[in-house]
Design an enzyme around this catalytic site. Structure first.
Site, PDB file in Angstrom:
ATOM      1  CB  CYS A 192      45.798  56.275  72.280  1.00  0.00           C
ATOM      2  SG  CYS A 192      44.067  56.351  71.853  1.00  0.00           S
TER       3      CYS A 192
HETATM    4  N1  COA Z   1      29.043  56.197  56.984  1.00  0.00           N
HETATM    5  C1  COA Z   1      29.029  56.722  55.751  1.00  0.00           C
HETATM    6  N2  COA Z   1      29.685  57.851  55.403  1.00  0.00           N
HETATM    7  C2  COA Z   1      30.378  58.482  56.362  1.00  0.00           C
HETATM    8  C3  COA Z   1      30.444  57.993  57.681  1.00  0.00           C
HETATM    9  C4  COA Z   1      29.731  56.814  57.977  1.00  0.00           C
HETATM   10  N3  COA Z   1      29.724  56.268  59.207  1.00  0.00           N
HETATM   11  N4  COA Z   1      31.232  58.811  58.406  1.00  0.00           N
HETATM   12  C5  COA Z   1      31.641  59.784  57.570  1.00  0.00           C
HETATM   13  N5  COA Z   1      31.134  59.589  56.342  1.00  0.00           N
HETATM   14  C6  COA Z   1      31.319  60.442  55.154  1.00  0.00           C
HETATM   15  C7  COA Z   1      31.649  61.863  55.522  1.00  0.00           C
HETATM   16  O1  COA Z   1      30.492  62.637  55.724  1.00  0.00           O
HETATM   17  C8  COA Z   1      32.446  62.330  54.310  1.00  0.00           C
HETATM   18  O2  COA Z   1      31.542  62.668  53.282  1.00  0.00           O
HETATM   19  P1  COA Z   1      31.887  63.902  52.292  1.00  0.00           P
HETATM   20  O3  COA Z   1      33.156  63.518  51.595  1.00  0.00           O
HETATM   21  O4  COA Z   1      30.693  63.926  51.416  1.00  0.00           O
HETATM   22  O5  COA Z   1      32.039  65.103  53.169  1.00  0.00           O
HETATM   23  C9  COA Z   1      33.193  61.075  53.879  1.00  0.00           C
HETATM   24  O6  COA Z   1      32.452  59.967  54.420  1.00  0.00           O
HETATM   25  C10 COA Z   1      34.617  61.019  54.397  1.00  0.00           C
HETATM   26  O7  COA Z   1      34.607  61.316  55.801  1.00  0.00           O
HETATM   27  P2  COA Z   1      35.900  61.559  56.635  1.00  0.00           P
HETATM   28  O8  COA Z   1      35.532  61.770  58.073  1.00  0.00           O
HETATM   29  O9  COA Z   1      36.729  62.597  55.969  1.00  0.00           O
HETATM   30  O10 COA Z   1      36.567  60.099  56.494  1.00  0.00           O
HETATM   31  P3  COA Z   1      38.054  59.651  56.638  1.00  0.00           P
HETATM   32  O11 COA Z   1      38.445  59.002  55.394  1.00  0.00           O
HETATM   33  O12 COA Z   1      38.931  60.708  57.218  1.00  0.00           O
HETATM   34  O13 COA Z   1      37.912  58.497  57.760  1.00  0.00           O
HETATM   35  C11 COA Z   1      38.361  58.173  60.102  1.00  0.00           C
HETATM   36  C12 COA Z   1      37.444  58.776  59.055  1.00  0.00           C
HETATM   37  C13 COA Z   1      37.907  58.665  61.460  1.00  0.00           C
HETATM   38  C14 COA Z   1      38.225  56.657  60.033  1.00  0.00           C
HETATM   39  C15 COA Z   1      39.841  58.565  59.842  1.00  0.00           C
HETATM   40  O14 COA Z   1      39.930  59.958  59.653  1.00  0.00           O
HETATM   41  C16 COA Z   1      40.777  58.178  60.956  1.00  0.00           C
HETATM   42  O15 COA Z   1      40.821  57.046  61.402  1.00  0.00           O
HETATM   43  N6  COA Z   1      41.622  59.117  61.388  1.00  0.00           N
HETATM   44  C17 COA Z   1      42.587  58.890  62.438  1.00  0.00           C
HETATM   45  C18 COA Z   1      41.854  58.789  63.693  1.00  0.00           C
HETATM   46  C19 COA Z   1      42.699  58.463  64.879  1.00  0.00           C
HETATM   47  O16 COA Z   1      43.720  57.844  64.836  1.00  0.00           O
HETATM   48  N7  COA Z   1      42.222  58.876  65.994  1.00  0.00           N
HETATM   49  C20 COA Z   1      42.858  58.592  67.200  1.00  0.00           C
HETATM   50  C21 COA Z   1      41.801  58.216  68.127  1.00  0.00           C
HETATM   51  S1  COA Z   1      42.505  57.752  69.614  1.00  0.00           S
END
Ligand code: COA
Length: 371
Positions: free
Chosen positions: A155
């Site tokens: 990225c």
């Molecule tokens: N639909 C519904 N629920 C979902 C889901 C979806 N598509 N994906 C995950 N969930 C659920 C999970 O199972 C979890 O449930 P639980 O609390 O019962 O275990 C809950 O939602 C939270 O999931 P989590 O993965 O912890 O979400 P989050 O708030 O961390 O958000 C991201 C996920 C990926 C959006 C976030 O972590 C993020 O953007 N992080 C930074 C990523 C980044 O910058 N990456 C660089 C890439 S180049």
């Protein structure tokens, strides 16, 4: 000698997928899979695939839709992946084609002809082949002389690319360098993984970095740049020529994008915020001189938090514009799209910063002043 950003360019695919469309396909895939494995799920030997939700996606990430180059198969529950036809070697490759489109947009804005450019760098997260370099193909397609090479810092490829171009200019290798960021992120995204199927989109950007002596009016002086990397397995893609896709054609899960999103969030926010603050202090620019931050577009709350840590207060869309809602995460291109779309109101002397962060970990800050 000073290097400047003369112009940026953008190419956007014509098709876009809304969260609702994506989730409908995902849930149909999951329901089909669960029905096909009902016996094992009931016996407890397999876990049922959970359903996705458009509401969760927007709340957790700020993403509402994403542009893609191959929409129909991504939304087909039987396929769940883009289908990008392999082209004969005589035809231009997909990555070169979209790089050229973005490059032409940048050249037009700077009123430059390809023959005026001395070098091309293709800097992106995923290259479609080992060699010949995509950049040399772009050089050929544009009909220019000089040289080209590819580089990958995930990225942060665009900010590292800008600094590499600046280095070539300061070393006297080139006076005009095109940095292209073709990002076909959909091809390395696992559309069957609920936790990440919504994250990425496709796009291409280009940045024309030039010696100040030839730059057009209204170029952007590069005041300071800071690059940093720190090894982490929290964002990873194992696809490569030593480590190829599964024999059934579609990659095994670890040959596609994987991440520990929570850890990334926690670890990258402080790293990036302190990098920006340190670079501003080093070049003697105070935060109240910063008119705008064009941040990497991965997650809305991550950007809000980084901007708040740097500025010491809550910031609005004007200070840290968002393109994530429409484009999703487009890897290295995200901060350049934001810069391209939200910089026309800058007046001479106004200062802003471009910032990237992502896999590696890698992070880059480029502080610019409108000339
Ligand atoms: N639909 C519904 N629920 C979902 C889901 C979806 N598509 N994906 C995950 N969930 C659920 C999970 O199972 C979890 O449930 P639980 O609390 O019962 O275990 C809950 O939602 C939270 O999931 P989590 O993965 O912890 O979400 P989050 O708030 O961390 O958000 C991201 C996920 C990926 C959006 C976030 O972590 C993020 O953007 N992080 C930074 C990523 C980044 O910058 N990456 C660089 C890439 S180049």
């Amino acid at each position: 000698m000073t290097a400047v950003i003369s112009a940026t360019g953008l190419w956007t695919p014509k098709d876009s997928i809304s969260n609702e469309e994506l989730v409908t396909a995902f849930n149909a895939y999951s329901n089909n899979w669960n029905a096909a494995h009902a016996g094992e799920i009931e016996a407890g030997t397999l876990e049922a695939k959970p359903l996705s939700s458009a509401g969760f996606i927007e709340k957790a990430s700020g993403i509402k839709s994403r542009f893609v180059i191959s929409k129909t198969p991504i939304l087909d529950p039987e396929i769940m992946a883009p289908q990008i036809e392999e082209r004969p070697d005589e035809d231009i490759s997909v990555l070169a084609e979209i790089s050229v489109a973005a490059a032409k947009d940048a050249l037009k804005k700077a009123r430059r002809e390809p023959k005026d450019v001395d070098a091309v760098i293709v800097a992106c997260s995923n290259l479609q082949r080992a060699y010949p370099a995509i950049a040399i193909e772009v050089q050929d397609a544009l009909g220019m002389g000089g040289f080209g090479f590819d580089m990958n810092v995930a990225c942060s490829s665009a900010t590292f690319g800008i600094e590499t171009a600046r280095g070539l200019i300061l070393a006297g290798q080139a006076k005009s360098v095109l940095v292209c960021n073709p990002e076909i992120c959909s091809a390395h995204l696992n559309f069957k993984d609920r936790d990440s199927h919504f994250i990425f989109g496709d796009v291409a950007t280009a940045i024309l970095v030039e010696d100040e002596s030839i730059a057009p009016k209204g170029a952007w002086e590069i005041l300071g740049t800071k690059l940093g990397t720190q090894f982490s397995n929290n964002i990873r893609n194992n696809f490569g020529f030593l480590n190829n896709a599964a024999p059934d054609g579609i990659g095994a899960d670890d040959k596609l994008f994987m991440q520990n999103g929570r850890r990334v969030f926690k670890e990258v926010v402080p790293l990036v915020a302190s990098m920006i603050s340190e670079e501003l202090a080093r070049i003697g620019v105070s935060t109240n001189q910063i008119k705008r931050m064009w941040l990497h577009q991965a997650n809305l709350s991550m950007n809000t938090l980084i901007a708040k840590k740097v500025m010491g207060k809550d910031v609005d869309m004007d200070m840290a514009p968002v393109v994530l809602d429409e484009y999703a995460n487009t890897s290295s291109a995200g901060s350049i799209i934001a810069f391209d779309k939200y910089s026309d109101d800058f007046k001479s002397g106004d200062i802003g910063l471009i910032c990237s962060f992502g896999a590696g970990y890698s992070a880059g800050v480029v502080v610019v002043r409108k000339k």
